[in-house]
Motif scaffolding. Structure first.
Motif, short mmCIF file in Angstrom:
data_model
loop_
_atom_site.label_atom_id
_atom_site.label_comp_id
_atom_site.label_asym_id
_atom_site.label_seq_id
_atom_site.Cartn_x
_atom_site.Cartn_y
_atom_site.Cartn_z
N PRO A 133 -9.99 4.04 0.21
CA PRO A 133 -10.56 3.05 -0.73
C PRO A 133 -9.53 2.07 -1.28
CG PRO A 133 -10.63 5.27 -1.68
CD PRO A 133 -10.19 5.42 -0.25
N ILE A 134 -8.32 2.56 -1.55
CA ILE A 134 -7.30 1.65 -2.09
C ILE A 134 -6.87 0.64 -1.03
CG2 ILE A 134 -4.96 1.51 -3.06
CD1 ILE A 134 -5.62 4.13 -4.56
N ALA A 135 -6.73 1.10 0.21
CA ALA A 135 -6.42 0.17 1.31
C ALA A 135 -7.52 -0.89 1.41
CB ALA A 135 -6.30 0.93 2.62
N GLY A 136 -8.75 -0.47 1.23
CA GLY A 136 -9.88 -1.40 1.30
C GLY A 136 -9.74 -2.51 0.27
N MET A 137 -9.35 -2.12 -0.94
CA MET A 137 -9.21 -3.13 -2.00
C MET A 137 -8.05 -4.08 -1.70
SD MET A 137 -10.15 -1.33 -5.59
CE MET A 137 -9.37 0.23 -5.33
N PHE A 138 -6.93 -3.52 -1.24
CA PHE A 138 -5.76 -4.35 -0.92
C PHE A 138 -6.11 -5.32 0.21
CE2 PHE A 138 -1.69 -2.18 -2.59
CZ PHE A 138 -2.33 -1.78 -3.75
N ILE A 139 -6.69 -4.77 1.27
CA ILE A 139 -6.95 -5.59 2.47
C ILE A 139 -8.03 -6.64 2.18
CG2 ILE A 139 -7.76 -5.54 4.88
CD1 ILE A 139 -6.42 -2.73 5.06
N GLY A 140 -9.07 -6.23 1.45
CA GLY A 140 -10.17 -7.16 1.14
C GLY A 140 -9.68 -8.36 0.34
N PHE A 171 -2.11 -4.87 -10.08
CA PHE A 171 -0.75 -5.33 -9.76
C PHE A 171 -0.46 -5.13 -8.27
CE2 PHE A 171 0.42 -4.44 -14.43
CZ PHE A 171 0.07 -5.73 -14.78
N GLY A 172 -0.96 -3.98 -7.76
CA GLY A 172 -0.78 -3.72 -6.33
C GLY A 172 -1.46 -4.80 -5.49
N ILE A 173 -2.69 -5.16 -5.90
CA ILE A 173 -3.44 -6.19 -5.17
C ILE A 173 -2.70 -7.53 -5.25
CG2 ILE A 173 -5.54 -7.62 -5.28
CD1 ILE A 173 -7.09 -5.03 -5.94
N LEU A 174 -2.24 -7.85 -6.47
CA LEU A 174 -1.50 -9.11 -6.65
C LEU A 174 -0.29 -9.14 -5.71
CD1 LEU A 174 -1.10 -11.76 -8.27
CD2 LEU A 174 0.32 -10.45 -9.85
N GLY A 175 0.42 -8.02 -5.66
CA GLY A 175 1.60 -7.94 -4.80
C GLY A 175 1.22 -8.11 -3.34
N ALA A 176 0.15 -7.44 -2.91
CA ALA A 176 -0.25 -7.51 -1.49
C ALA A 176 -0.69 -8.92 -1.13
CB ALA A 176 -1.39 -6.51 -1.23
N VAL A 177 -1.48 -9.55 -2.02
CA VAL A 177 -1.96 -10.91 -1.75
C VAL A 177 -0.76 -11.86 -1.69
CG1 VAL A 177 -3.32 -12.86 -2.64
CG2 VAL A 177 -4.23 -10.54 -2.79
N LEU A 201 0.84 -1.21 0.00
CA LEU A 201 0.00 0.00 0.00
C LEU A 201 0.87 1.25 0.00
CD1 LEU A 201 -3.00 0.81 0.19
CD2 LEU A 201 -2.72 0.93 2.66
N ILE A 202 1.86 1.27 0.86
CA ILE A 202 2.72 2.45 0.96
C ILE A 202 3.49 2.67 -0.35
CG2 ILE A 202 4.79 3.35 2.15
CD1 ILE A 202 3.53 2.05 4.73
N TYR A 203 4.03 1.58 -0.90
CA TYR A 203 4.74 1.70 -2.18
C TYR A 203 3.78 2.22 -3.24
CZ TYR A 203 7.05 0.34 -6.52
OH TYR A 203 7.61 0.36 -7.76
N PHE A 204 2.58 1.64 -3.27
CA PHE A 204 1.61 2.00 -4.31
C PHE A 204 1.19 3.47 -4.22
CE2 PHE A 204 -2.58 2.14 -6.28
CZ PHE A 204 -2.31 1.48 -7.46
N LEU A 205 0.88 3.91 -3.01
CA LEU A 205 0.35 5.27 -2.85
C LEU A 205 1.45 6.33 -2.98
CD1 LEU A 205 -2.14 4.71 0.09
CD2 LEU A 205 -2.69 5.12 -2.31
N LEU A 206 2.61 6.05 -2.41
CA LEU A 206 3.65 7.09 -2.37
C LEU A 206 4.57 7.06 -3.58
CD1 LEU A 206 4.60 7.08 1.42
CD2 LEU A 206 2.74 8.25 0.22
N ILE A 207 4.75 5.91 -4.20
CA ILE A 207 5.70 5.84 -5.32
C ILE A 207 4.98 5.71 -6.66
CG2 ILE A 207 7.63 4.49 -6.31
CD1 ILE A 207 8.52 4.05 -3.38
#
Lengths: 260, 215
Positions: free
Chosen positions: A131-138, A229-235, A110-116
């Motif tokens: 909302p983006i955290a919600g998608m990653f966490i969900g 891609f962010g979601i894939l990375g987080a999962v 999340l931090i990489y995605f939002l800040l970079i």
């Protein structure tokens, strides 16, 4: 682009016709799930109304503490949901592993995605962060649930093979390697599958939402690609952390298999 | 007499209570006793698949609880009574132990020699799911032989074999152990096998006492 059509409360109530149709089908066929369907519909309505008002307040009063509090609540709820699904099946260490893996996996991405990637400013901008955290966490919650399920099943069903490997002098890591690999694959498969179907089988919810609210489809698509891609990375990161730390909880210090 | 294993007041749950027991180095020791008397538990204690609830086991005069379990199992390797087979071929199952221990894999010539020793008339590429219980048991024995440990722990290695094959296999294993100056601890139900092949017979009765008799 046209502005989005505002929905009045009356228009939303009109959508309830679909719930009535389902209730009618269930009643006529004697399936007997009317109460559950009714409660789920009302519960969802109330939860979303409440979430809407809270988000309006947070967006109007942006604060790093408030954003972090919301993220903490979302993470806690996700961990609680996973643990509740496996009640009496997990030892204390494994529960801690699940919480740590979800936290580190989602927050790092999340931090990489939002800040970079998106480069939001200020860093806690709730309009993006929440909302983006919600998608990653969900999505991670689904991946971790599948991961825990398959790891437990693997260790239980393949107990004889794990023990045989230990007897032959394997480390717990190599004795569990095939279970860990197949579990990782099974846990990230839904995310991979949704990537494959995206744009052809269905238009993802976030992209649809952006398009409806007047964003150019090309911009919406750019967001959707990056977010997937962010979601894939987080999962993937959360699941592999959970597996790499979690398999150890099935063994004691003497490298003996201990099943809960 | 050089003890490879020494039990001192060893208890395991309410299954086993052995105040003393000695197993000699470079000898063949047979564990006899009725079903459920704790013979398998004893073997699992010897290779640290189980740890005593109380008491101490010495391995070469060192307290077993201070020895790393994995390196110990590589020196003291056990063949279980119903060994699990890994998916794949006979070759895969023969070399699995070596792979798990990151040891070099021998060529097919060596593997075929092992198949001859264990009287398994199959090719290395045969899938294991087609093997009978007795064939699987011999294959599992083969993979333990390939590991070449210092101490062999065999739990009823011939339980699924007919009398003639049993005789051949036990003779082969005991010869191998004597030639290579290894130690063998074997659980068997057969008094005949015990009398014929072992240097010492330890009878475990109800997990409560052990009676040692040198052959």
């Amino acid at each position: 682009m046209k502005e989005i059509i505002d929905l009045t409360a009356f228009q939303v109530v009109l959508a309830y016709i679909f719930v009535l149709i389902v209730l009618a089908i269930v009643r006529i066929r004697g399936i007997g799930r009317e109460k559950e369907i009714f409660i789920s519909s009302v519960r969802m309505t109330l939860q979303l109304i409440l979430a809407g008002y809270i988000l309006v307040y947070i967006f109007n009063n942006p604060s790093p503490w408030l954003t972090l509090l919301v993220i903490l609540l979302m993470e806690s709820f996700a961990v609680y949901t996973v643990l509740k699904r496996f009640i009496n099946q997990l030892n204390r260490c494994f529960k801690i592993v699940i919480a740590i893996s979800m936290g580190i996996g989602t927050l790092t991405c999340l931090i990489y995605f939002l800040l970079i990637v998106i480069r939001i400013s200020p860093w806690y901008d709730p309009q993006y962060f929440i909302p983006i955290a919600g998608m990653f966490i969900g999505n991670t919650m689904t991946g971790i649930s599948l991961g825990v399920k398959f790891l437990l099943e693997g260790m239980t069903n393949q107990r004889a093979l794990v023990e045989e490997a230990l007897i032959l002098g394997a480390t717990p890591q190599s004795a569990s390697k095939s279970i860990i690999n197949s579990t990782f694959e099974a846990a990230i498969m839904p995310t991979i599958n949704s990537m494959v179907g995206m744009g052809i089988v269905f238009l993802p919810g976030m992209m649809t939402g952006q398009i409806l609210s007047g964003t150019l489809p090309t911009t919406a698509i750019a967001y959707q690609i990056a977010i997937m891609f962010g979601i894939l990375g987080a999962v993937a990161l959360s699941v592999i952390l959970m597996l790499q730390l979690g398999y150890r909880t099935f063994f004691n210090q003497e490298s003996q298999l201990i099943l809960p | 007499m050089q003890a490879v294993f020494e039990f001192i007041d060893v208890k395991f749950k309410n299954i086993l209570d052995l105040p003393e027991m000695l197993i000699e180095r470079n000898k063949i020791t047979t564990l006899l006793g009725p079903s459920g008397s704790g013979k398998t538990t004893t073997l699992r204690l010897l290779n640290k698949m189980l740890s005593p609830t109380s008491g101490r086991i010495l391995f070469n005069n060192i307290d077993l609880s201070t020895i790393n379990s994995i390196s110990h199992r590589r020196q003291v390797t056990m063949l279980s009574q119903n060994p699990a087979m890994f998916a794949g071929t006979i070759r895969d199952n023969l070399i699995i132990g070596l792979k798990l221990q990151s040891k070099p894999i021998p060529d097919d010539h060596v593997l075929n020699t092992v198949l001859e020793h264990i009287k398994l008339e199959k090719t290395l590429d045969n899938p294991v799911q087609n093997l009978s219980g007795g064939e699987k048991q011999r294959l599992a024995l083969g993979r333990v032989l390939l590991l070449d440990p210092e101490v062999y722990l065999l739990d009823e290695p011939s339980s699924a074999l007919d009398d003639a094959t049993e005789e051949i296999i036990i003779a082969m294993v005991t010869n191998h152990v004597r030639e290579k100056e290894k130690t063998l601890v074997m659980v068997t139900h057969s008094h005949v096998i015990a009398e014929k092949y072992s240097d010492a017979i330890i009878t475990i009765a109800n997990g409560r006492c052990s009676i040692r008799r040198d052959n």
